[in-house]
Design an enzyme around this catalytic site. Structure first.
Site, PDB file in Angstrom:
ATOM      1  N   ARG A  50      -9.924   0.574   8.620  1.00 30.57           N
ATOM      2  CA  ARG A  50      -9.472  -0.771   8.966  1.00 30.57           C
ATOM      3  C   ARG A  50     -10.496  -1.533   9.807  1.00 30.57           C
ATOM      4  NH1 ARG A  50      -3.430   0.120   8.655  1.00 30.57           N
ATOM      5  NH2 ARG A  50      -2.485  -1.874   9.153  1.00 30.57           N
ATOM      6  N   ARG A  64      12.120  -6.136   5.320  1.00 31.35           N
ATOM      7  CA  ARG A  64      12.157  -4.712   5.659  1.00 31.35           C
ATOM      8  C   ARG A  64      12.624  -4.515   7.104  1.00 31.35           C
ATOM      9  NH1 ARG A  64       6.845  -1.167   5.082  1.00 31.35           N
ATOM     10  NH2 ARG A  64       6.233  -2.436   6.844  1.00 31.35           N
ATOM     11  N   ARG A  92      -0.269  -8.939  13.308  1.00 32.62           N
ATOM     12  CA  ARG A  92      -0.843  -7.911  12.412  1.00 32.62           C
ATOM     13  C   ARG A  92      -1.728  -8.568  11.348  1.00 32.62           C
ATOM     14  NH1 ARG A  92       4.616  -5.215  10.661  1.00 32.62           N
ATOM     15  NH2 ARG A  92       3.363  -4.025   9.156  1.00 32.62           N
ATOM     16  N   ARG A 121      11.437  -0.289  12.158  1.00 29.78           N
ATOM     17  CA  ARG A 121      10.039  -0.374  12.615  1.00 29.78           C
ATOM     18  C   ARG A 121       9.916  -1.531  13.590  1.00 29.78           C
ATOM     19  NH1 ARG A 121       5.239   0.417   8.194  1.00 29.78           N
ATOM     20  NH2 ARG A 121       4.162  -0.923   9.683  1.00 29.78           N
ATOM     21  N   LYS A 135       0.835  -1.216   0.000  1.00 30.86           N
ATOM     22  CA  LYS A 135       0.000   0.000   0.000  1.00 30.86           C
ATOM     23  C   LYS A 135       0.869   1.265   0.000  1.00 30.86           C
ATOM     24  CE  LYS A 135      -2.171  -1.168   3.860  1.00 30.86           C
ATOM     25  NZ  LYS A 135      -1.462  -2.417   4.170  1.00 30.86           N
TER      26      LYS A 135
HETATM   27  P1  AP5 Z   1       4.657  -1.475   1.881  1.00 32.25           P
HETATM   28  O1  AP5 Z   1       4.462  -0.719   0.625  1.00 32.25           O
HETATM   29  O2  AP5 Z   1       5.107  -0.750   3.079  1.00 32.25           O
HETATM   30  O3  AP5 Z   1       3.330  -2.300   2.229  1.00 32.25           O
HETATM   31  P2  AP5 Z   1       2.122  -1.851   3.134  1.00 32.25           P
HETATM   32  O4  AP5 Z   1       0.930  -2.602   2.652  1.00 32.25           O
HETATM   33  O5  AP5 Z   1       2.026  -0.357   3.175  1.00 32.25           O
HETATM   34  O6  AP5 Z   1       2.662  -2.452   4.500  1.00 32.25           O
HETATM   35  P3  AP5 Z   1       2.786  -1.812   5.942  1.00 32.25           P
HETATM   36  O7  AP5 Z   1       3.660  -2.675   6.739  1.00 32.25           O
HETATM   37  O8  AP5 Z   1       3.153  -0.381   5.871  1.00 32.25           O
HETATM   38  O9  AP5 Z   1       1.286  -2.003   6.301  1.00 32.25           O
HETATM   39  P4  AP5 Z   1       0.572  -2.019   7.595  1.00 32.25           P
HETATM   40  O10 AP5 Z   1      -0.818  -1.958   7.067  1.00 32.25           O
HETATM   41  O11 AP5 Z   1       0.865  -3.061   8.583  1.00 32.25           O
HETATM   42  O12 AP5 Z   1       1.173  -0.710   8.273  1.00 32.25           O
HETATM   43  P5  AP5 Z   1       0.546   0.634   8.719  1.00 32.25           P
HETATM   44  O13 AP5 Z   1       1.641   1.591   8.769  1.00 32.25           O
HETATM   45  O14 AP5 Z   1      -0.692   0.970   7.967  1.00 32.25           O
HETATM   46  O15 AP5 Z   1       5.625  -2.701   1.547  1.00 32.25           O
HETATM   47  C1  AP5 Z   1       6.102  -3.571   2.531  1.00 32.25           C
HETATM   48  C2  AP5 Z   1       7.495  -4.053   2.117  1.00 32.25           C
HETATM   49  O16 AP5 Z   1       7.382  -4.804   0.912  1.00 32.25           O
HETATM   50  C3  AP5 Z   1       8.471  -2.896   1.824  1.00 32.25           C
HETATM   51  O17 AP5 Z   1       9.751  -3.252   2.261  1.00 32.25           O
HETATM   52  C4  AP5 Z   1       8.426  -2.795   0.294  1.00 32.25           C
HETATM   53  O18 AP5 Z   1       9.628  -2.290  -0.236  1.00 32.25           O
HETATM   54  C5  AP5 Z   1       8.193  -4.232  -0.114  1.00 32.25           C
HETATM   55  N1  AP5 Z   1       7.444  -4.348  -1.360  1.00 32.25           N
HETATM   56  C6  AP5 Z   1       6.415  -3.554  -1.768  1.00 32.25           C
HETATM   57  N2  AP5 Z   1       5.965  -3.975  -2.980  1.00 32.25           N
HETATM   58  C7  AP5 Z   1       6.730  -5.048  -3.321  1.00 32.25           C
HETATM   59  C8  AP5 Z   1       6.743  -5.913  -4.471  1.00 32.25           C
HETATM   60  N3  AP5 Z   1       5.903  -5.749  -5.477  1.00 32.25           N
HETATM   61  N4  AP5 Z   1       7.651  -6.927  -4.476  1.00 32.25           N
HETATM   62  C9  AP5 Z   1       8.526  -7.100  -3.438  1.00 32.25           C
HETATM   63  N5  AP5 Z   1       8.581  -6.303  -2.346  1.00 32.25           N
HETATM   64  C10 AP5 Z   1       7.674  -5.280  -2.281  1.00 32.25           C
HETATM   65  O19 AP5 Z   1       0.058   0.258  10.215  1.00 32.25           O
HETATM   66  C11 AP5 Z   1       0.971  -0.019  11.249  1.00 32.25           C
HETATM   67  C12 AP5 Z   1       0.212  -0.142  12.562  1.00 32.25           C
HETATM   68  O20 AP5 Z   1      -0.416   1.113  12.868  1.00 32.25           O
HETATM   69  C13 AP5 Z   1      -0.938  -1.156  12.584  1.00 32.25           C
HETATM   70  O21 AP5 Z   1      -0.479  -2.466  12.897  1.00 32.25           O
HETATM   71  C14 AP5 Z   1      -1.834  -0.577  13.683  1.00 32.25           C
HETATM   72  O22 AP5 Z   1      -1.312  -0.868  14.957  1.00 32.25           O
HETATM   73  C15 AP5 Z   1      -1.697   0.925  13.448  1.00 32.25           C
HETATM   74  N6  AP5 Z   1      -2.716   1.456  12.535  1.00 32.25           N
HETATM   75  C16 AP5 Z   1      -2.491   2.037  11.325  1.00 32.25           C
HETATM   76  N7  AP5 Z   1      -3.646   2.406  10.767  1.00 32.25           N
HETATM   77  C17 AP5 Z   1      -4.629   2.049  11.637  1.00 32.25           C
HETATM   78  C18 AP5 Z   1      -6.049   2.147  11.596  1.00 32.25           C
HETATM   79  N8  AP5 Z   1      -6.692   2.688  10.540  1.00 32.25           N
HETATM   80  N9  AP5 Z   1      -6.745   1.661  12.669  1.00 32.25           N
HETATM   81  C19 AP5 Z   1      -6.121   1.138  13.744  1.00 32.25           C
HETATM   82  N10 AP5 Z   1      -4.773   0.993  13.824  1.00 32.25           N
HETATM   83  C20 AP5 Z   1      -4.037   1.448  12.772  1.00 32.25           C
END
Ligand code: AP5
Length: 191
Positions: free
Chosen positions: A89, A128, A146, A134, A14
């Protein structure tokens, strides 16, 4: 105003795709994960509260993230559209977002849902975690927690948008550019 949700499990790409999409379409990127990490790095009361949940791989309470998104929408009155990443979410977050967007008469145009196997998600996040700093990436148990949160509380958000015929499934495996092309094809059909 053109609003999109980029949806998918942790590690589905994402954040990576959001960077490219906001550059191409001029949308304002709103990532609740990024907003929460900014609060943590500034050690605000909200950040300290959120960190307890994030370190365990658990969702932060709805009222916290809904409040953050509401403020972010108000802070960007001139945006030509928003790209929501990691929000909504839960079903309650989705309903709250609908209400907020109704005030602006700017509904969600589509939810683009990235599909990636669990094996690939874990591989990407562990990789990552070797360098990102992180705390929720460097431990496989937290990564799995997660993914369980996603399955238990977040996957149903797609059902919510399906009733309005807004969900588009997109294969999230392949190169970053291949996935970007797939997303653009779907967006261009709706823009
Ligand atoms: P990346 O692009 O970062 O993927 P992502 O889907 O954004 O993954 P995140 O880890 O950021 O998602 P998340 O939903 O857990 O985190 P968030 O910050 O929202 O890619 C991931 C890796 O893969 C990178 O290294 C990238 O380079 C690699 N990659 C990408 N595309 C690729 C490809 N095609 N091939 C190979 N490699 C690739 O949330 C974190 C925490 O915050 C949650 O756990 C929760 O505690 C809290 N939180 C956030 N939002 C909310 C909400 N709305 N409600 C409640 N809690 C929340």
């Amino acid at each position: 105003m053109f609003n999109l949700i980029l949806f998918g499990p942790p590690g589905s790409g994402k954040g990576t795709q959001s960077e490219k999409l906001m550059a191409k379409y001029g949308l304002k990127h709103l990532s609740t994960g990024d907003l929460l990490r900014s609060e943590i790095s500034r050690q605000t009361p909200l950040g300290k509260e959120a960190q307890n949940f994030m370190d365990k791989g658990l969702l932060v309470p709805d009222e916290v993230v809904i409040g953050m998104i509401s403020s972010a929408l108000d802070d960007n009155p001139d945006a030509k559209g928003f790209l929501f990443d990691g929000f909504p979410r839960t079903s309650d977050q989705a309903k709250a977002l609908d209400k907020l967007l109704k005030l602006k008469e700017a509904p969600i145009a589509a939810m683009l849902a990235l599909e990636v196997s669990e094996e690939e998600l874990i591989k990407r996040l562990l990789k990552r975690g070797e360098t990102s700093g992180r705390s929720d990436d460097d431990n496989e148990n937290v990564i799995r927690a997660r993914i369980v949160e996603y399955r238990d509380k977040t996957a149903v958000v797609a059902d919510y948008y399906k009733q309005f015929d807004k969900v588009v499934m997109v294969k999230g495996e392949g190169t970053v550019d291949e996935i970007f092309e797939r997303l653009c094809t779907e967006i261009d059909k709706r823009a």
